[in-house]
Design an enzyme around this catalytic site. Structure first.
Site, PDB file in Angstrom:
ATOM      1  N   CYS A 140      95.343  41.723  58.040  1.00 37.80           N
ATOM      2  CA  CYS A 140      96.105  41.933  56.804  1.00 37.80           C
ATOM      3  C   CYS A 140      97.615  41.862  57.079  1.00 37.80           C
ATOM      4  CB  CYS A 140      95.711  43.290  56.232  1.00 37.80           C
ATOM      5  SG  CYS A 140      96.772  43.924  54.941  1.00 37.80           S
ATOM      6  N   CYS A 185      99.559  44.968  56.028  1.00 43.33           N
ATOM      7  CA  CYS A 185      99.227  46.051  56.964  1.00 43.33           C
ATOM      8  C   CYS A 185     100.048  45.917  58.245  1.00 43.33           C
ATOM      9  CB  CYS A 185      97.736  46.027  57.311  1.00 43.33           C
ATOM     10  SG  CYS A 185      96.630  46.268  55.909  1.00 43.33           S
TER      11      CYS A 185
END
Length: 145
Positions: free
Chosen positions: A67, A70
């Site tokens: 991600c 992230c």
């Protein structure tokens, strides 16, 4: 003589690189299901009632290694862990490795961040929030400055 000098320089560079890596050491704590049950909440014995087990407020960052947002949030969480060291815990849960925890909290998008105060119910937010917003939420929701 040149070989010795070269070896000394390589050794010094290795020591410097190790010092830099030590300075960049992560302060966040990765949680497995078993550690979550011991440190945060034992949902296996009391699934219907939230009872935080920690001795300091906490944040849990639900993330995945693939991600992008992230990955952008990770260094900010490490910075916050250093700034609030001794005041809060900052945990990370890999949603792919810990699917049961992800399901327990209904994680549908990542990053998702769970703020856990000492008293009361936790609060979930979604998205890679800026550091200033995270600090505001820590101060307001966790009562930590």
């Amino acid at each position: 003589m040149k070989v010795r000098l070269m070896l000394i320089m390589m050794l010094l560079l290795s020591i410097e690189a190790a010092a830099i890596n030590k300075a960049d050491e992560k302060m966040t704590i990765n949680l497995t299901k078993e550690e979550f049950i011991k440190k945060v909440m034992d949902y296996t014995n009391n699934p219907s009632e939230w009872k935080y087990l920690g001795d300091k407020p906490a944040i849990i960052d639900f993330y995945a290694s693939w991600c992008g947002p992230c990955r952008m949030l990770a260094p900010i969480m490490d910075e916050l862990a250093k700034e609030y060291e001794g005041k809060i815990y900052i945990y990370k849960v890999d949603t792919e490795a810990e699917e049961e925890l992800s399901q327990l909290f209904g994680i549908r998008s990542i990053p998702s961040i769970l703020f856990i105060p000492m008293e009361g119910k936790p609060m979930m937010t979604q998205g890679a929030l800026p550091k200033a917003e995270l600090k505001r939420m820590i101060n307001e929701n966790l009562g930590v400055e």
